[in-house]
Enzyme design. Structure first.
Site, PDB file in Angstrom:
ATOM      1  N   ASP A  39       0.839  -1.191   0.000  1.00  0.00           N
ATOM      2  CA  ASP A  39       0.000   0.000   0.000  1.00  0.00           C
ATOM      3  C   ASP A  39       0.879   1.248   0.000  1.00  0.00           C
ATOM      4  O   ASP A  39       2.025   1.199   0.466  1.00  0.00           O
ATOM      5  CB  ASP A  39      -0.923   0.014   1.222  1.00  0.00           C
ATOM      6  CG  ASP A  39      -2.167   0.858   1.012  1.00  0.00           C
ATOM      7  OD1 ASP A  39      -3.228   0.298   0.680  1.00  0.00           O
ATOM      8  OD2 ASP A  39      -2.084   2.089   1.164  1.00  0.00           O
ATOM      9  N   ASP A  65       4.569   3.758  -4.106  1.00  0.00           N
ATOM     10  CA  ASP A  65       3.725   3.985  -5.273  1.00  0.00           C
ATOM     11  C   ASP A  65       4.012   2.897  -6.302  1.00  0.00           C
ATOM     12  O   ASP A  65       5.122   2.794  -6.830  1.00  0.00           O
ATOM     13  CB  ASP A  65       4.050   5.370  -5.855  1.00  0.00           C
ATOM     14  CG  ASP A  65       3.109   5.782  -6.967  1.00  0.00           C
ATOM     15  OD1 ASP A  65       2.574   4.898  -7.657  1.00  0.00           O
ATOM     16  OD2 ASP A  65       2.931   6.989  -7.161  1.00  0.00           O
ATOM     17  N   ASN A  92      -5.048  -5.011  -7.114  1.00  0.00           N
ATOM     18  CA  ASN A  92      -6.257  -4.340  -6.649  1.00  0.00           C
ATOM     19  C   ASN A  92      -6.107  -2.824  -6.548  1.00  0.00           C
ATOM     20  O   ASN A  92      -7.092  -2.093  -6.695  1.00  0.00           O
ATOM     21  CB  ASN A  92      -6.653  -4.899  -5.283  1.00  0.00           C
ATOM     22  CG  ASN A  92      -7.742  -4.080  -4.620  1.00  0.00           C
ATOM     23  OD1 ASN A  92      -8.899  -4.119  -5.015  1.00  0.00           O
ATOM     24  ND2 ASN A  92      -7.360  -3.300  -3.613  1.00  0.00           N
ATOM     25  N   TYR A 158     -10.682   6.989 -16.139  1.00  0.00           N
ATOM     26  CA  TYR A 158     -10.897   5.778 -15.352  1.00  0.00           C
ATOM     27  C   TYR A 158     -11.470   4.672 -16.223  1.00  0.00           C
ATOM     28  O   TYR A 158     -11.048   3.502 -16.146  1.00  0.00           O
ATOM     29  CB  TYR A 158     -11.832   6.083 -14.188  1.00  0.00           C
ATOM     30  CG  TYR A 158     -12.025   4.940 -13.212  1.00  0.00           C
ATOM     31  CD1 TYR A 158     -11.132   4.743 -12.166  1.00  0.00           C
ATOM     32  CD2 TYR A 158     -13.109   4.074 -13.326  1.00  0.00           C
ATOM     33  CE1 TYR A 158     -11.312   3.710 -11.262  1.00  0.00           C
ATOM     34  CE2 TYR A 158     -13.297   3.039 -12.430  1.00  0.00           C
ATOM     35  CZ  TYR A 158     -12.398   2.861 -11.401  1.00  0.00           C
ATOM     36  OH  TYR A 158     -12.582   1.818 -10.503  1.00  0.00           O
ATOM     37  N   LYS A 162      -9.682   0.991 -16.933  1.00  0.00           N
ATOM     38  CA  LYS A 162     -10.265  -0.276 -16.517  1.00  0.00           C
ATOM     39  C   LYS A 162     -10.607  -1.167 -17.711  1.00  0.00           C
ATOM     40  O   LYS A 162     -10.550  -2.408 -17.598  1.00  0.00           O
ATOM     41  CB  LYS A 162     -11.487  -0.028 -15.637  1.00  0.00           C
ATOM     42  CG  LYS A 162     -11.134   0.594 -14.279  1.00  0.00           C
ATOM     43  CD  LYS A 162     -10.191  -0.289 -13.468  1.00  0.00           C
ATOM     44  CE  LYS A 162      -9.966   0.243 -12.061  1.00  0.00           C
ATOM     45  NZ  LYS A 162      -9.107  -0.648 -11.236  1.00  0.00           N
TER      46      LYS A 162
END
Length: 254
Positions: A39, A65, A92, A158, A162
């Site tokens: 993370d 990152d 994820n 976005y 995706k």
């Protein structure tokens, strides 16, 4: 008796410090897996690792990152050195856009969304593959989105990122299926996580998207998405490869 095949496995969960990633990390640990919680937020990663260890599981953390190749290398190296290999990669981690239409997207927003949401999963996949190929077994699960299935769920950046994740998922599934590696994705609908959307409600994108978001349905819990991720990574999904599973309460069916 564990029938997931995950007991003792080595699992990486990116974005593991919160939301869907946290829920997935906890579920993998409950199935007996050793989990690398990756993370950008150090405190969040440490908290999830502590939760896993408090339940007598094993966890390690990496912070940084994931659009940085050096951080990607550290994540994979941690799994291999601490837990002896790599069995499952959960791509994820991701960020949301401003719901902007293409004509309103800045270069900076476009570049950042593609880098974090698409390039980072690619970099992690590329780094993980040699370790999975050496064992001729592995599972990769990507978090795509309802925005990967339609054009009315998010902004241009976005949505494009995706859709790219779905293409990457299917390419990996085809290229490596004869080497014992599976790649699948979930496509979450609206989910209760900490992600925030900084959108101008008067702009074209939010105005147009508002007409369609009445079809969203109920908000999912992060654990609803995590359950699907763990299933796709498990032996219960041994013959599922290249699938994109909507976890959206039926939104994709509308």
């Amino acid at each position: 008796m564990d029938n997931t095949g995950l007991d003792g496995s080595s699992v990486i969960v990116t974005g593991g410090g919160s939301g869907i990633g946290r829920a997935a990390a906890l579920r993998f640990a409950a199935a007996g897996a050793n989990v690398v919680v990756a993370d950008i937020n150090a405190d969040a990663a440490k908290t999830v690792a502590a939760e896993i260890e408090a339940s007598e599981g094993r966890a390690a953390i990496t912070v940084g990152d994931l659009s940085d190749q050096a951080v990607v290398d550290e994540v994979v190296t941690t799994a291999v050195t601490v837990f002896g290999g790599l069995d499952v990669l959960v791509n994820n981690a991701g960020i949301m856009d401003t719901m902007s239409a293409a004509g309103d997207v800045s270069d900076a927003e476009w570049d950042r969304l593609i880098r974090v949401n698409l390039t980072a999963p690619f970099l992690l996949t590329r780094a993980a593959l040699p370790h999975m190929l050496a064992k001729r077994k592995g599972a990769i699960v990507y978090t795509a989105s309802e925005a990967a299935l339609r054009g009315s769920a998010a902004g241009a950046a976005y949505t494009a990122s995706k859709h790219g994740v779905v293409g990457l998922t299917r390419s990996v599934a085809v290229m490596y299926r004869d080497s014992g590696i599976r790649a699948n994705a979930i496509a979450p609908g609206a989910t209760m996580t900490g992600i925030t959307i900084d959108a101008d409600p008067a702009a074209l994108g939010p105005q147009v998207l508002g007409r369609y978001r009445q079809n969203v349905g109920r908000l999912a819990a992060a654990d609803d998405q995590a359950a699907a991720i763990v299933f796709l990574a498990s032996d219960a999904a041994a013959n599922i490869n290249g699938a994109v599973l909507p976890v959206d309460g039926g939104w994709a069916a509308v």
